[in-house]
Design an enzyme around this catalytic site. Structure first.
Site, short mmCIF file in Angstrom:
data_model
loop_
_atom_site.label_atom_id
_atom_site.label_comp_id
_atom_site.label_asym_id
_atom_site.label_seq_id
_atom_site.Cartn_x
_atom_site.Cartn_y
_atom_site.Cartn_z
N ASP A 136 0.86 -1.18 0.00
CA ASP A 136 0.00 0.00 0.00
C ASP A 136 0.89 1.23 0.00
OD1 ASP A 136 -1.90 1.89 0.23
OD2 ASP A 136 -2.72 1.21 2.14
N PRO B 136 22.67 -51.42 22.26
CA PRO B 136 24.06 -51.91 22.25
C PRO B 136 24.91 -51.21 23.30
CG PRO B 136 23.29 -51.42 20.04
CD PRO B 136 22.26 -50.89 20.95
N ASP C 154 22.14 -42.93 16.46
CA ASP C 154 23.43 -42.60 15.85
C ASP C 154 23.85 -43.75 14.94
OD1 ASP C 154 23.71 -40.13 17.16
OD2 ASP C 154 24.44 -41.13 18.97
N SER D 238 29.03 -74.41 75.25
CA SER D 238 28.12 -73.27 75.29
C SER D 238 26.70 -73.79 75.18
CB SER D 238 28.43 -72.29 74.15
OG SER D 238 27.53 -71.22 74.17
#
Length: 1733
Positions: A564, A787, A882, A1184
């Site tokens: 605008d 693991p 990973d 004893s």
């Protein structure tokens, strides 16, 4: 290496116990952490020379102390205990401090005295400083002005006034006319001056010399020394601003003092030290030194000339000479120059701009403050005409806003002078509207605004209704037209399909799902998401704005703007975050309104990227891109056929970035390049495999997970913990992102666990972490199959040296949760902006759940099974999320990486492109550095261990060992190295960090820095394990052949268990091999292992000695080490202790079986077969049994027919113990003989033959590491085995019924033991076993003193037995009695009475000589009893010192009054000891400031300055502030003995009186306002008669208080005040009739003799601890008495005086006592005793 430097700080920390003791003696408490903080961080900032490691220099300590004790806001009261303790360490150093303390310099004289000098010549007169000379003749003594303090009081009416000063005699003027002319101008000091200066006796030295200097002319012309009084210094200090605030005023003051008082060098230093701070004084002295001029008149820098003119140390100037006075004149002039130069502060216009006009401040007053600021902070003179413009502009800009705006609009402002501006400002100031007018104006404006708003709302409603009517009309017209068209044209629908027609190709014979023309295969990749522009709408439920539009990223969210060009400012419609206080008026088509701006986030970029501050307009239909932002972008708008286009100045697409101000720094950061940059082709070729391009992952082959609960589990609901606003805003974007992605969904669940915001280290970002511990307890456990990273890399062959490492992003979120399990993980979350208030839960597997790693690891392993089968030449290792891919060549690695990425993308997993390491020869994986078939520790791992500080707690030590234990494979002998550290980690163990622990700690770190590279295990080659053992620690190195060399794979070490550690060396080697073989199996994965060791242990394993090894252990070792398929033994090798590898030369091998045969028993000739020619054949037994609920025990040694020895044992003795005692007794009785001894106890037989030696080697520990039972009996048996000449211990069955010799002897021994057990127990000791021979008293040694005493008692000497007899008993000599009683007392430390009762109750076979005296001596010299037992010392009452007149001697104390009212909780009470007059003040705090304020503002103006103040040792009285004020005012402040309220008895009794009266008054009046009732309580206290029958009021005023009846009509007669003369006459009468008799009575009390305490200088005393802790002795010491008073003591090591009731005498043993050595029950210990004289 390993050496440390000892500093004062480290020295005090090493002797922290002594430091705390010294602090306790100073009545303070210190903490170690604050001690270190103040010494290393706080005190060095004082700039007084304090080093960070501390110092024992008293000079530096005193400077720090002055800063700490500085009154006002610049002081540090919290550091007072620490600097006081430092000073005590340096002033009276303990032995460990003395080597670090420099010798003290000789003390400076407190009153400098001038040496007699030559007669001075008449000096020349000076214009500034008049020269003063000494008189030649002596003057007569001056008459005394004030009476002596000890003399009678002055008669105020009859006494003559004090004489005035005497003028110099005429003879003195005749002798020296010039001197008389000079001194005639100086008048002698007035009596008032003399009184203020203090009374001093005239000097006794020769009148020709001055014994005091500086330079006051006396009445006879002689120079005298008049130092500055404390009142002068106090007034100058408090009545003038500091030098930093107003240097000019203080410089003028010092200049006037230098001219009028003529101070000496010492007085100048005193003046500077009082009026200036340490830094200011140093700056003045430095500037004064710069002002010294040389012979040429220019400033000089020569040290000798500067020091001669302006010395920094006290010079030896003779002020009786002209030269000395000239030096002093020059010194004063230079000092003034230094003050003026140092007072020139640097230009600071910011201070001037900070001066603004107050709301009610007049313009003239503001102008004066502004000018003062110019003078103080700038070198400009505001009165200078050249500076009038600057002052005028400052006056306009810094005036009040309404005045400043009107002054700026004045016509012809340049021609206005400063006076004109002030007049205009005064007019504006006076015409300001009143508060009432302002309120009326605001009310009218509000009413007008409300009226306009109502009119606008009505107009808006009318427009809305008209618009709705028009839209409804259009809608109805459209419906009518549509119906007409339908009727005309019929329905336009999609043609209907037949039953066998395809919807895709419209052919018949098949359906759409089986259409051959429809494309098959996996769905194509989604288009990559643009990071800067999106084509979505600008907000929810909002249509996109018309063209031209641009989508920008604002605050992390895409927003579509309408371009605008008519809008001046860019606009946001949604809430953009925090808004600023600025606002703007926006005028639109529907009217005007004020809207706020967003916070300022402007960042200008040269690349065209900018940030912007938007206008927040919620009513705007679309976000607007206005001219302001288009201008900064240099945007170009082109209108073409397709519409308008918005581009940059070069035609490139616009990119606009909006971010928060706290992230601005990231725009200036340089991008950190990765080690190997990830190529763009990897991202573009596999977009579905990366989290950056593929979005959140979803495992398509995995079914939703169901989380099973335990059978007894119930839902747990834990409320959300409180969360800070910062943390909530930090995790809010993460929650919003997970909600948008569908990972979090709203829910309602009976389960709830809290959410914890965790701040990421190094950033301000937070991440949400859920506390699922309670959920984990209620979920079924599954076997973890993750693991082990310890042996994971064993599956990576060294031949694969090309690696790819991938880290899966948000891995757990790839697995879905079943809807039935989702409620388990619900948590609370509230976000009003998003409309969320309730619970959220996870639709994916959450983090923090205990089974998440196992579930994900198994799922990913199943999904990647096909990849492993399709690529058998590649190695893929997986540890949860990973992944490590290894290949033999770069091409294979790239091919495998592409296949792996494609597989991950198809399966729905996403890898992180930032963390990816693609096709590299060196990668980091699981904390290891992999390269060329070897693994190293990463530098980050090493820095983690090296960065940990020295542990201070067991938890910190466990953290260090856990971190370092991860690296133990790289550290040879780690277990042996860390052995001193592990005992400190046990629970309940005292954490004592000593040199051994520090050495081990440093060795581990050093070994970590030199960690070698380890080869990766090659499972295709055999392994070799080199093992060695040393002192119970197994060490080894696992290697593999690499050509001709052995490459280490891992260094192994472990501590043997207590059982194996007690074995001979050869068997310990077997245990070491077994332990390390088990650990090596984790790396070898069952591959062949060759064991090499310095011992031939294979034969031992095949034929182990059963006496040392149990069957279970033997089976375990054989099963592990005799597995020939996996374990083989190599040749015997000698190992290098450092590398554990074989040495080139070999030692001579030894036979392990022969060595074991030699070391298996305790006595080599011990046998279990009868000796033919034995001297004795005995039978032993122990019995004893229980009888009537009590266990009885006995032991016996017999032959076949008679009892040799039998004895009853203490109740509760076990049968095994009794057997050991019997066997030990038999061996002792057969000393030097040949003995066959039979026992039916397997326990005693095995102990003597086998187990005894094992126990001895093991350290008398069981296999669990605990102490064995019957330890003392076993030691006694092992010792007694060597007593017989030859010995055979034979086992025979018990309870035989035959008639053999063994059976008869065993029955005889069993019967004798049972009969002995039925008898009374005579002795409780089981180790002092008596001989079977008849009892004979020992041979006593009698001294001459003993013999004399025996003859006096009538004792007789027994010639045959060799001892004295008295009362039918052998007499025990004095020395033996002392040893016996001393041992008896040390068992339980009974009192003398208890010891006498014990000895009287038990019939002793001896007569103890001097028993009672020895008992008393033993108990008195016992140190433990002296430190713990209470004392009943009775000290006679002392005499309280009182004043000799009112107002001279006061006692002061604080008392607490509950309940507190209006904040007043304490009452400060002053009591005059002479009259008993009391003053009490309610206070809110118990501080030294309150005490000094009341003393100076109330006591001093009304009663004069006190001479003596008495108080307890409270913080408010013993503080440096109170004591410094007392010293400055000349008050003798006496601190009473601690914890002795009787020392302040008068004020303590007054406290009780006041509080009792207040209690009665509150009960009578019904009010709790004790502050209001305090005057009535004081009235009662002041009008209660004392011990002499007089009230304090009568003593003070000489008459009872006036009591007036206000209803008496004659009351007006009582209002006539007597004259002043009558008052003085009454005061004289009081003085004569009341004060003098009271003073005489008090003096008589002091003259009466007081019974002193028995302590003298040099005595040793114990001092009571007033605050004791658990198991802490009641008394401390002993201390040596240094000083005494009738009621108190001063001891060495404690600074405060101690009341005699708080000490007791310490009895020390005489110096002539001798030490003796005694045996103890432990053969490894001896006892040192000292007998009585």
């Amino acid at each position: 290496m390993g050496q440390t430097v000892t500093t004062p700080l480290s020295l005090t920390l090493q002797h922290w116990g002594d430091v705390q003791r010294i602090a306790s003696n100073q009545s303070v408490d210190v903490k170690k952490r604050r001690w270190v903080t103040f010494c290393s961080a706080e005190w060095p900032t004082f700039n007084v020379g304090w080093p960070q490691d501390g110092t024992f220099n008293l000079g530096v300590i005193s400077q720090v102390k002055s800063r700490v004790f500085c009154p006002g806001p610049h002081g540090h009261p919290d550091q007072v205990p620490y600097i006081v303790t430092w000073e005590a360490l340096a002033y009276d150093p303990p032995p460990w401090v003395k080597p670090f303390v420099s010798p003290k310099p000789p003390p400076l004289p407190t009153a400098p005295v001038l040496p007699p000098g030559p007669s001075a010549q008449p000096p020349s007169r000076s214009a500034l400083y008049p020269a003063l000379t000494l008189s030649i003749k002596s003057k007569p003594p001056k008459p005394q002005v004030l009476p002596d303090s000890g003399g009678p009081l002055i008669d105020l009416l009859t006494e003559d006034p004090p004489p005035y000063g005497v003028q110099p005699s005429s003879s003195a003027r005749e002798n020296n006319e010039e001197e008389a002319a000079t001194t005639s101008e100086v008048s002698p000091p007035s009596p008032m001056v003399s009184r203020l200066r203090g009374r001093r006796d005239p000097p006794a030295a020769d009148s020709t010399t001055s014994q005091a200097f500086p330079l006051r002319m006396g009445g006879d012309g002689q120079l005298q020394y008049w130092p500055f009084s404390s009142s002068d210094l106090y007034n100058w200090k408090n009545n003038n601003p500091s030098f930093s605030e107003d240097p000019g005023k203080l410089t003028a003051l010092i200049e006037s003092v230098l001219i009028t008082h003529q101070p000496t060098w010492d007085d100048c230093q005193q003046l500077l030290g009082t009026l200036l701070t340490g830094e200011e004084k140093q700056r003045v002295l430095l500037e004064a030194g710069k002002a010294v001029r040389g012979n040429d008149g220019r400033p000089t820098q020569l040290p000798n000339e500067v020091n001669a003119a302006f010395p920094l140390e006290r010079p030896d100037w003779d002020y009786t000479t002209t030269e000395g006075r000239n030096h002093l004149v020059l010194y004063r002039q230079l000092l003034l120059a230094g003050l003026q130069n140092a007072g020139r502060s640097p230009t600071n216009l910011a201070k001037v701009k900070g001066i603004t006009q107050g709301p009610n401040e007049s313009p003239s007053a503001f102008l004066e403050r502004l000018k003062e600021a110019y003078r103080r902070y700038t070198p400009y003179d505001p009165e200078d005409p050249g500076q009038e413009t600057n002052v005028s502009m400052s006056f306009i800009w810094q005036s009040a806003p309404d005045i400043g705006r009107k002054l700026e609009r004045l016509e012809d402002l340049k021609s206005k002078t400063l006076g004109d501006l002030v007049r205009e400002a005064e007019k504006i100031f006076n015409k300001r509207e009143t508060p009432e007018e302002r309120e009326e104006r605001i009310r009218r404006e509000i009413e007008e605004k409300e009226e306009r708003r109502r009119a606008e709302d009505e107009q808006r409603e009318r427009e809305r209704d008209r618009r709705r009517h028009r839209e409804m009309s259009k809608l109805l017209a459209t419906v009518v037209i549509g119906q007409r068209q339908d009727r005309q044209g019929g329905e336009r629908r999609r043609p209907q399909l037949d039953k066998d027609q395809c919807a895709y190709c419209k052919e018949k014979g098949h359906w759409a799902k089986d259409c051959p023309k429809k494309p098959r295969g996996p769905r194509g990749p989604r288009p990559q998401t643009s990071l800067l522009t999106l084509g979505d709408x600008g907000g929810q439920g909002q249509e996109p704005p018309p063209e031209p539009r641009i989508t920008l990223k604002v605050g992390g969210q895409p927003v579509t703007f309408l371009v605008d060009t008519g809008a001046q400012h860019s606009v946001l419609t949604q809430n953009p975050g925090p808004l600023s206080d600025k606002s703007a008026w926006v005028q639109g088509a529907t009217g005007g309104k004020r809207y706020r701006w967003t916070t300022d986030r402007k960042v200008h970029l040269a690349t065209g990227k900018v940030t912007h501050s938007f206008l927040h307009v919620p009513d705007c239909p679309y976000p607007l891109l206005g001219r302001d932002l288009l201008t900064k972008l240099k945007a170009q708008i082109h209108f073409e056929g397709s519409g308008a286009q918005v581009v940059g100045p070069m035609g490139q697409p616009l990119q606009v970035l909006t971010l928060n101000i706290e992230n601005k720094y990231r725009l200036h950061e340089t991008s950190k390049e990765p080690d190997v940059p990830l190529g763009s082709t990897w991202l573009s070729d596999f977009p579905q495999a990366w989290a950056e391009t593929g979005g959140m992952g979803l495992a398509v082959r995995q079914a939703p997970l169901i989380i099973p609960l335990k059978a007894t589990s119930t839902p747990v609901s834990i409320k959300q913990y409180p969360m800070s606003q910062e943390a909530r805003l930090g995790i809010k974007p993460h929650i919003q992102r997970l909600l948008d992605q569908g990972i979090l969904v709203p829910c309602q669940s009976p389960w709830n666990t809290p959410l914890l915001p965790v701040k990421k280290p190094g950033t301000n970002d937070y991440r949400p972490v859920q506390d699922l511990r309670e959920v984990n307890k209620r979920v079924e456990d599954i076997h973890p199959t993750v693991p082990n990273p310890y042996n994971l890399l064993s599956g990576l062959p060294p031949s694969h040296q090309w690696y790819t490492v991938l880290d899966l992003k948000d891995a757990f979120f790839c697995l879905r949760l079943h809807p039935t399990s989702q409620p388990l993980f619900a948590f609370e979350w509230r976000d009003p902006e998003m409309g969320i208030s309730g619970q959220l839960t996870w639709t994916r597997l959450p983090q923090g759940f205990k089974n998440s790693p196992t579930l994900f690891d198994e799922a990913l392993h199943r999904d990647l099974a096909d990849f492993r089968i399709q690529h058998p030449d590649l190695i893929l290792l997986q540890y949860v999320d990973d992944l490590l891919l290894a290949a033999t060549s770069e091409q294979d690695c790239q091919r495998g990486t592409r296949a792996l990425l494609q597989t991950l993308g198809n399966l729905g997993y996403r890898a992180s492109a930032k963390k990816a390491q693609i096709c590299q020869k060196q990668v980091k994986y699981l904390g290891y550095l992999l390269k060329e078939g070897q693994r190293w520790l990463t530098e980050a791992r090493k820095e983690t261990v090296m960065g940990q500080p020295t542990p201070k707690t067991p938890r910190q030590l466990r953290e260090f060992l856990g971190t370092a234990g991860f690296c133990r494979l790289w550290i040879p002998g780690f277990a042996e190295m860390a052995a001193p550290l592990y005992p400190l980690t046990k629970t309940g163990t005292l954490f004592n960090w000593g040199p051994d622990q520090q050495k081990a700690y440093q060795e581990i770190k050093q070994a970590l820095l030199t960690a070698p590279a380890l080869g990766l295990p090659d499972l295709t080659k055999p392994f070799e394990l080199f093992v060695d053992e040393k002192q119970g620690y197994a060490k080894g190195v696992l290697t593999q052949k690499l050509g001709p060399w052995r490459r280490p794979v891992a260094y192994l070490s472990k501590k043997l268990d207590p059982v194996a550690a007690g074995w001979p060396p050869c068997l310990r080697m077997v245990a070491a091999i077994a332990v390390l073989t088990k650990d090596a199996g984790k790396l070898t994965m069952g591959q062949p292992l060759v064991i090499l060791a310095p011992h031939a242990v294979e034969a031992l394993v095949k034929q182990p000695p059963d006496r040392w090894l149990s069957n279970a252990r033997m089976t375990h070792y054989q099963a592990m080490l005799l597995d020939t398929d996996r374990v083989q033994f190599g040749p015997v090798v000698a190992l290098n202790p450092a590398t554990l590898l074989p040495l080139p030369e070999k030692e001579a091998p030894h036979d392990c079986l022969e060595i074991l045969a030699e070391t298996h028993g305790t006595r080599p000739d011990l046998t279990d077969q009868p000796i033919p020619d034995a001297d004795y054949t005995w039978y032993t037994d122990g019995s004893s049994f229980l009888q009537e609920g009590q266990r009885r025990a006995g032991a016996a040694v017999t032959t076949e027919t008679e009892v040799i020895w039998a004895r009853a044992l203490p109740a509760g003795t076990s049968a095994q113990r009794a057997e050991l005692i019997a066997l030990t007794q038999a061996l002792k009785m057969a000393e030097g003989k040949k003995l066959n001894v039979y026992t039916d106890s397997r326990y005693a037989f095995a102990t003597a033959h086998v187990h005894g030696e094992i126990y001895r080697r093991r350290g008398l520990l069981t296999s669990e590491g605990r102490e064995i039972k019957n330890k003392n009996e076993i030691l006694a048996l092992l010792k007694a085995l060597f007593l017989p000449k030859r010995l055979s211990i034979i086992h025979c069955p018990g309870h035989q019924k035959g008639n053999s010799a063994e059976a008869r002897g065993n029955r005889m021994a069993d019967q004798a033991a049972r009969e002995a057990a039925m008898k009374a127990v005579l002795e409780t000791s089981t180790l002092l076993i008596e001989d079977s021979t008849p009892y004979t008293p020992p041979h006593f040694h009698y001294t001459e003193t003993d013999l004399k005493r025996l003859r006096e008692l009538g004792a007789t000497y027994n010639q045959t037995k060799g001892y004295w007899v008295l009362q039918g008993k052998p007499v025990m000599p004095d020395q033996s009695v002392f040893e016996l009683l001393d041992s008896l007392h040390r068992l339980t430390h009974p009192s003398p009475q208890k010891m006498k009762a014990l000895l009287d109750r038990e019939e002793s076979p001896y007569y103890m000589l001097n028993r009672d005296r020895t008992i008393q001596y033993v108990t008195e010299t016992c140190t433990a009893c002296a430190q713990v037992n209470a004392s009943k010392a009775k000290i006679g009452a002392g005499v309280r010192v009182r004043g000799h007149r009112p107002g001279t001697h006061w006692e002061v104390d604080f008392t607490e009054v509950k309940p507190g009212l209006y904040g007043y909780k304490y009452l400060l009470v002053f009591v005059d000891t002479f009259s008993g007059w009391v003053e009490a003040f309610p206070t809110k705090r118990e501080t030294a400031k309150v005490v000094t304020k009341k003393l100076l503002e109330d006591i001093f103006p009304r009663f004069g300055m006190p001479q003596v103040l008495g108080s307890d040792n409270g913080p408010a009285f013993a503080s440096q502030v109170s004591q410094s004020v007392a010293d400055l005012l000349g008050i003798d402040w006496k601190l009473h003995c601690a914890y002795r309220p009787q020392s302040s008895g008068q004020v303590e009794r007054m406290n009780r009186t006041i509080k009792e009266t207040l209690t009665k008054l509150t009960l009578a009046s019904g009010t709790r306002d004790w502050v209001l009732l305090l005057p009535l309580a004081l009235y009662r206290a002041r009008n209660t008669p004392g011990p002499h029958g007089l009230t304090p009021y009568e003593i003070l005023y000489g008459a009872p208080p006036p009591l007036v009846n206000f209803h008496d009509p004659e009351m007006s007669k009582l209002t006539n005040s007597p004259s002043l003369q009558a008052h003085l006459q009454a005061l004289q009468a009081v003085q004569q009739e009341v004060w003098k008799p009271l003073a005489a009575a008090y003096q008589d009390q002091l003259d009466q003799p007081v019974i002193p305490h028995p302590f003298r200088v040099g005595d040793a005393v114990w001092v009571r601890r007033h605050q004791t802790k658990n198991l802490e002795p009641r008394w401390k010491g002993p201390y040596t008495v240094l000083l005494t008073t009738p009621t108190a003591l001063k001891v060495d090591g404690i600074s405060a005086w101690i009341h005699a009731a708080h000490v007791k005498a310490a009895t020390t043993p005489p110096a002539g006592t001798a030490w003796k050595v005694q045996r103890s029950q432990n053969p490894l210990k001896i006892r040192l005793t000292r007998g009585a004289p």
